[in-house]
Write a protein that holds these residues in place. Structure first.
Motif, mmCIF file in Angstrom:
data_model
loop_
_atom_site.group_PDB
_atom_site.id
_atom_site.type_symbol
_atom_site.label_atom_id
_atom_site.label_comp_id
_atom_site.label_asym_id
_atom_site.label_seq_id
_atom_site.Cartn_x
_atom_site.Cartn_y
_atom_site.Cartn_z
ATOM 1 N N ARG A 24 -14.924 87.297 17.122
ATOM 2 C CA ARG A 24 -14.315 87.053 15.811
ATOM 3 C C ARG A 24 -13.985 88.392 15.150
ATOM 4 O O ARG A 24 -14.626 88.791 14.169
ATOM 5 N N PRO A 25 -12.970 89.101 15.685
ATOM 6 C CA PRO A 25 -12.639 90.411 15.111
ATOM 7 C C PRO A 25 -12.101 90.321 13.687
ATOM 8 O O PRO A 25 -12.137 91.298 12.949
ATOM 9 N N GLN A 26 -11.604 89.151 13.296
ATOM 10 C CA GLN A 26 -11.099 88.986 11.930
ATOM 11 C C GLN A 26 -12.229 88.859 10.927
ATOM 12 O O GLN A 26 -12.021 88.971 9.733
ATOM 13 N N GLY A 27 -13.451 88.602 11.405
ATOM 14 C CA GLY A 27 -14.611 88.521 10.521
ATOM 15 C C GLY A 27 -15.432 87.274 10.761
ATOM 16 O O GLY A 27 -14.905 86.236 11.172
ATOM 17 N N LEU A 28 -16.733 87.394 10.501
ATOM 18 C CA LEU A 28 -17.646 86.262 10.650
ATOM 19 C C LEU A 28 -17.484 85.291 9.482
ATOM 20 O O LEU A 28 -16.913 85.638 8.448
ATOM 21 N N MET A 29 -18.027 84.117 9.650
ATOM 22 C CA MET A 29 -17.863 83.080 8.637
ATOM 23 C C MET A 29 -18.883 83.193 7.502
ATOM 24 O O MET A 29 -18.551 83.006 6.351
ATOM 25 N N SER A 81 -13.715 95.977 18.464
ATOM 26 C CA SER A 81 -12.992 97.250 18.548
ATOM 27 C C SER A 81 -11.511 96.967 18.363
ATOM 28 O O SER A 81 -10.986 96.001 18.923
ATOM 29 N N ILE A 82 -10.838 97.817 17.595
ATOM 30 C CA ILE A 82 -9.394 97.598 17.433
ATOM 31 C C ILE A 82 -8.680 97.742 18.764
ATOM 32 O O ILE A 82 -7.613 97.169 18.971
ATOM 33 N N TRP A 83 -9.285 98.504 19.705
ATOM 34 C CA TRP A 83 -8.633 98.742 20.996
ATOM 35 C C TRP A 83 -8.623 97.493 21.872
ATOM 36 O O TRP A 83 -7.901 97.448 22.863
ATOM 37 N N ASN A 84 -9.371 96.480 21.504
ATOM 38 C CA ASN A 84 -9.361 95.216 22.248
ATOM 39 C C ASN A 84 -8.429 94.177 21.630
ATOM 40 O O ASN A 84 -8.292 93.074 22.161
ATOM 41 N N LEU A 85 -7.787 94.509 20.511
ATOM 42 C CA LEU A 85 -6.862 93.574 19.863
ATOM 43 C C LEU A 85 -5.539 93.531 20.627
ATOM 44 O O LEU A 85 -5.027 94.563 21.061
ATOM 45 N N PHE A 86 -4.973 92.340 20.743
ATOM 46 C CA PHE A 86 -3.734 92.163 21.501
ATOM 47 C C PHE A 86 -2.598 93.014 20.927
ATOM 48 O O PHE A 86 -1.852 93.653 21.666
ATOM 49 N N VAL A 87 -2.478 93.054 19.591
ATOM 50 C CA VAL A 87 -1.384 93.809 18.978
ATOM 51 C C VAL A 87 -1.501 95.299 19.305
ATOM 52 O O VAL A 87 -0.500 95.979 19.561
ATOM 53 N N CYS A 90 -0.509 95.895 22.917
ATOM 54 C CA CYS A 90 0.957 95.872 23.068
ATOM 55 C C CYS A 90 1.553 97.227 22.694
ATOM 56 O O CYS A 90 2.444 97.735 23.387
ATOM 57 N N LEU A 91 1.062 97.812 21.611
ATOM 58 C CA LEU A 91 1.543 99.137 21.213
ATOM 59 C C LEU A 91 1.186 100.185 22.268
ATOM 60 O O LEU A 91 2.000 101.054 22.588
ATOM 61 N N GLN A 92 0.001 100.088 22.824
ATOM 62 C CA GLN A 92 -0.416 101.053 23.847
ATOM 63 C C GLN A 92 0.422 100.938 25.118
ATOM 64 O O GLN A 92 0.561 101.912 25.854
#
Length: 197
Positions: A24-29, A81-87, A90-92
């Protein structure tokens, strides 16, 4: 935050709690209002950073994003980690980007502190070699212990880059300028070429 504990679980050292995990990289509940506010601000800043980086990439300018390197220890795979985010991945994948993991300890930091730097610098610049050539230490220091020393977190000293790492990064920019910015001394242009950040 890793030592601060997870919401709805026991433990923690009294420091800031974990508010995201890899799933849950966007945040826990289950978070406190203050933690939700921190999440919202951090998410907005991250999306702005990625949007700005994409714009820089598309217009062929120089830019850099930094963040702690993704965890490599199997016991820490639950950490976000931000490095595991799909977006970000894609940039990388764009040919105009280059990502390098540096150990700040090689540049005078008091801890190894692995950090990933993602550059928008076009193709043909060997960022890794430039950064490695400018290291000022041949061995890494021991990692700082978590916890407080004299009322302040021991890792607070690591918030700022060591000056030698700043110098190494500026050498990457210098190489980019030498390749992409016209020398105004030999041109008929009345104003200097601008590098937009």
């Amino acid at each position: 935050r890793m030592n601060g504990g997870l919401p709805e679980t026991e433990g923690g050292d009294g420091g800031p709690r974990v508010i995201r995990v890899a799933e849950r990289p966007q945040g826990l509940m289950s978070l406190r209002i203050r933690e939700v506010s921190q999440l919202i601000l951090a998410n907005v800043l991250l999306l702005f950073t990625m949007s700005a980086f994409l714009e820089i990439l598309l217009v062929g300018k120089f830019g850099m994003v930094e963040h702690p390197a993704a965890p490599t220890d199997p016991r820490e795979q639950w950490l976000p980690s931000i490095w595991n985010l799909f977006v970000v991945q894609c940039l990388q994948a764009h040919p105009g980007t280059c990502s390098v993991v540096v150990q700040q300890g090689y540049y005078g930091a008091r801890s190894p502190k692995p950090t990933c730097l993602m550059f928008a610098c076009g193709e043909g610049i060997d960022v890794g070699t430039i950064l490695w050539r400018h290291r000022t230490c041949n061995s890494l220091p021991q990692a700082l212990q978590m916890g407080k020393v004299n009322g302040e977190f021991a890792t607070a000293a690591l918030k700022n880059y060591p000056p030698d790492l700043c110098s190494a990064i500026s050498s990457v920019l210098e190489e980019w300028i030498s390749r992409h910015v016209e020398d105004t001394a030999t041109s008929n242009v009345d104003h200097p070429a601008l590098v937009e950040f």
